[in-house]
Structure formats: structure tokens, C-alpha cells
Scaffold this motif. Structure first.
Motif, PDB file in Angstrom:
ATOM      1  N   SER A 103     -21.424  14.215  -1.792  1.00 39.20           N
ATOM      2  CA  SER A 103     -22.006  15.115  -0.803  1.00 39.20           C
ATOM      3  C   SER A 103     -23.430  15.411  -1.236  1.00 39.20           C
ATOM      4  O   SER A 103     -23.967  14.772  -2.141  1.00 39.20           O
ATOM      5  CB  SER A 103     -21.165  16.395  -0.697  1.00 39.20           C
ATOM      6  N   ASP A 111     -20.596  23.900   4.020  1.00 42.22           N
ATOM      7  CA  ASP A 111     -19.200  24.082   3.636  1.00 42.22           C
ATOM      8  C   ASP A 111     -18.976  25.445   2.983  1.00 42.22           C
ATOM      9  O   ASP A 111     -17.925  26.074   3.176  1.00 42.22           O
ATOM     10  CB  ASP A 111     -18.760  22.966   2.697  1.00 42.22           C
ATOM     11  N   ARG A 114     -18.903  28.157   5.637  1.00 39.63           N
ATOM     12  CA  ARG A 114     -17.607  28.121   6.323  1.00 39.63           C
ATOM     13  C   ARG A 114     -16.500  28.685   5.451  1.00 39.63           C
ATOM     14  O   ARG A 114     -15.597  29.366   5.951  1.00 39.63           O
ATOM     15  CB  ARG A 114     -17.302  26.687   6.737  1.00 39.63           C
ATOM     16  N   ARG A 115     -16.535  28.412   4.149  1.00 38.38           N
ATOM     17  CA  ARG A 115     -15.524  28.965   3.255  1.00 38.38           C
ATOM     18  C   ARG A 115     -15.549  30.498   3.292  1.00 38.38           C
ATOM     19  O   ARG A 115     -14.495  31.152   3.272  1.00 38.38           O
ATOM     20  CB  ARG A 115     -15.759  28.473   1.823  1.00 38.38           C
ATOM     21  N   GLN A 217     -19.442  22.532  -4.711  1.00 37.15           N
ATOM     22  CA  GLN A 217     -19.079  21.346  -3.931  1.00 37.15           C
ATOM     23  C   GLN A 217     -18.595  20.213  -4.833  1.00 37.15           C
ATOM     24  O   GLN A 217     -17.621  19.524  -4.510  1.00 37.15           O
ATOM     25  CB  GLN A 217     -20.290  20.884  -3.115  1.00 37.15           C
ATOM     26  N   ARG A 220     -15.123  21.028  -5.952  1.00 40.66           N
ATOM     27  CA  ARG A 220     -14.219  20.941  -4.800  1.00 40.66           C
ATOM     28  C   ARG A 220     -13.873  19.490  -4.492  1.00 40.66           C
ATOM     29  O   ARG A 220     -12.702  19.142  -4.281  1.00 40.66           O
ATOM     30  CB  ARG A 220     -14.917  21.591  -3.595  1.00 40.66           C
ATOM     31  N   THR A 243      -5.514  23.231   2.876  1.00 40.58           N
ATOM     32  CA  THR A 243      -6.764  22.509   3.136  1.00 40.58           C
ATOM     33  C   THR A 243      -7.060  21.575   1.989  1.00 40.58           C
ATOM     34  O   THR A 243      -6.690  21.805   0.848  1.00 40.58           O
ATOM     35  CB  THR A 243      -7.945  23.480   3.306  1.00 40.58           C
ATOM     36  N   PRO A 245     -10.318  19.206   0.224  1.00 42.96           N
ATOM     37  CA  PRO A 245     -11.770  19.002   0.250  1.00 42.96           C
ATOM     38  C   PRO A 245     -12.108  17.675   0.903  1.00 42.96           C
ATOM     39  O   PRO A 245     -11.326  16.724   0.864  1.00 42.96           O
ATOM     40  CB  PRO A 245     -12.153  19.015  -1.234  1.00 42.96           C
ATOM     41  N   ARG A 246     -13.280  17.607   1.526  1.00 41.28           N
ATOM     42  CA  ARG A 246     -13.706  16.377   2.148  1.00 41.28           C
ATOM     43  C   ARG A 246     -15.145  16.102   1.769  1.00 41.28           C
ATOM     44  O   ARG A 246     -15.943  17.010   1.638  1.00 41.28           O
ATOM     45  CB  ARG A 246     -13.630  16.496   3.671  1.00 41.28           C
ATOM     46  N   ALA A 248     -18.996  14.865   2.547  1.00 47.00           N
ATOM     47  CA  ALA A 248     -19.824  15.030   3.741  1.00 47.00           C
ATOM     48  C   ALA A 248     -19.778  13.752   4.587  1.00 47.00           C
ATOM     49  O   ALA A 248     -19.665  12.665   4.068  1.00 47.00           O
ATOM     50  CB  ALA A 248     -21.255  15.347   3.345  1.00 47.00           C
TER      51      ALA A 248
END
Length: 248
Positions: A103, A111, A114-115, A217, A220, A243, A245-246, A248
């Protein structure tokens, strides 16, 4: 052992990363690889060069050799200046070269907001206004409301790295906006590891800094979502159940 790698342009506040590692404690390794910075300037053309695919691929291959679990392009301005799609391509290139999820700091801010469940933010940017406005546009593309933004007009990362903690505290506090749920402080050239909780006490709401969200990040994406104290509200906020992690 969780191992996260960071591509860091030049030398300004890279010592934040060992400071974060110390606060994170045993079981975490943060590896920094310095990437080429042909010109130290918060100017769009220079930033496009700093974040070029060739520059990042070379650093990402070094991270691959280190065996990291995730990689982050630790540069806010050198990612958001490419726009949303360009920054996504940039992160994908790092992932391909490093062989791990990847990312960038710009996506890390999105992110992290949003968290926290924040809907509107204030931005305290070190950059000249034309660069700072691009960060506000990047956030808006992600559906994040920008209650206010201000640029400090500093051209070089080297100068940002010399800002004293007291100066940073005063400046970030002055950028707070009553309608904002959090204050965002882009620029990984800014030292923040030692003052995160103090910043939040001063501002009276969550504060997200560039090196903080980059480290968050990286952990995560490496699968480490354990809440931790002493690193601001972001690190204390647990991931929602179910959830994953993803990149970007």
C-alpha cells in the motif's frame, strides 16, 4: 515475528520507524529501505519522479530480499499526486516487486479514517497549497469530507524534518476545525512517533500522522491487528470483527 517494510524517500524522519518499533515492542520488525530522491521538493514534477515506478521497484526488490510480510510506500505526497488510479497502480507495482501485499501512505490515511469512523477531517499539511489541495482531492475521492485544509508552504522534506515538537503541536492545534472528527497530518518527513498522544490531548480529537498510518497499514497488511497503547487513537481502535486487511 511480524515484519513490515517501508520504502522511504531520502532522509528526513526515517528515525521515526525505529522509534515506532521500540514502542510496538517484541515481535515486530520494521525495515526501512531508502529510495532515490533526485530532488527534494514538494513540487508536483519532483514528486512524480520520487514516486516513479522504476524507483519504487528497485526498493521493493530490496524489501523482498529482506523477507518482509508487507510493504508500504511511505510517502504521502509521492503517492496522492498520481491521483487515485495512479496511486493504486503504484501500490500494485510495489506489491509485484516485493512479492507481498503493499500500500502507500495516502491509502493508509483513507483506511485509517475509515477505521476511526470519521466522516469529516481537517488537514494540516506541511506542503505548499497547490500540493496540499491535491491531498484534499484524494480524500474527497474516497468519500471523506474535508472540513478544512491548510498548507504550511514548506518546500523541502529536509526542512520539515527539523521542525521541533513544540512547533508541530502548536501548528496542528491551530489547524483543528470544529466540524472535523479528526485531524490529518500528511508528510512522512515530519517526526511524530514521540508526540502522538500529546497531539491528541492538545487537539482534543484523534490525530493521524503520516508515519503513524504508514506503520499501522504495514502491520495491518502483515496480519497484525493487535490494539496497542501509546500510539494514538488509531492503534487503540480494534478492527471490526470479521474484517480482513486488504492491500490498496
Amino acid at each position: 515475528m511480524t515484519s513490515a517494510g517501508f520504502l522511504y524517500p531520502g532522509y528526513s524522519a526515517e528515525d521515526d520507524y525505529p522509534a515506532f518499533a521500540e514502542r510496538l515492542g517484541p515481535g515486530v520488525e520494521l525495515h526501512v529501505v531508502h529510495t532515490l530522491m533526485r530532488e527534494d521538493a514538494h513540487r508536483v514534477d519532483a514528486l512524480l519522479d520520487v514516486g516513479g515506478a522504476d524507483v519504487l521497484a528497485e526498493g521493493a526488490r530490496e524489501l523482498r530480499a529482506l523477507g518482509v510480510d508487507a510493504a508500504v510506500w511511505a510517502c504521502t505526497s509521492g503517492s496522492f499526486v498520481f491521483g487515485w488510479e495512479g496511486a493504486a497502480e503504484q501500490a500494485a507495482g510495489v506489491a509485484a516487486a516485493a512479492g507481498v501485499p503493499a500500500s502507500s501512505t495516502s491509502f493508509a490515511f483513507v483506511d485509517a479514517v475509515r477505521r476511526l469512523g470519521a466522516e469529516r477531517v481537517a488537514v494540516a499539511a506541511t506542503y505548499p497549497d497547490d500540493v496540499a489541495s491535491r491531498f484534499a482531492d484524494f480524500l474527497a475521492h474516497a468519500g471523506i469530507g474535508v472540513a478544512s485544509w491548510t498548507g504550511r508552504g514548506i518546500v523541502t522534506a529536509a526542512e520539515v524534518g527539523t521542525l521541533a515538537a513544540a512547533d508541530v503541536l502548536d501548528w496542528v492545534a491551530s489547524a483543528e476545525h470544529a466540524d472535523a472528527d479528526a485531524v490529518l497530518v500528511p508528510d512522512t518527513a515530519l517526526h511524530s512517533a514521540a508526540i502522538l498522544d500529546e497531539l491528541e490531548r492538545r487537539v482534543g480529537k484523534p490525530v493521524l500522522t503520516a508515519n503513524q498510518v504508514s506503520v499501522w497499514q504495514g502491520l495491518r497488511l502483515a496480519g497484525d491487528t493487535e490494539p496497542r497503547d501509546g500510539l494514538g487513537t488509531l492503534f487503540r481502535t480494534p478492527a471490526p470483527a470479521g474484517t480482513a486487511p486488504r492491500p490498496a
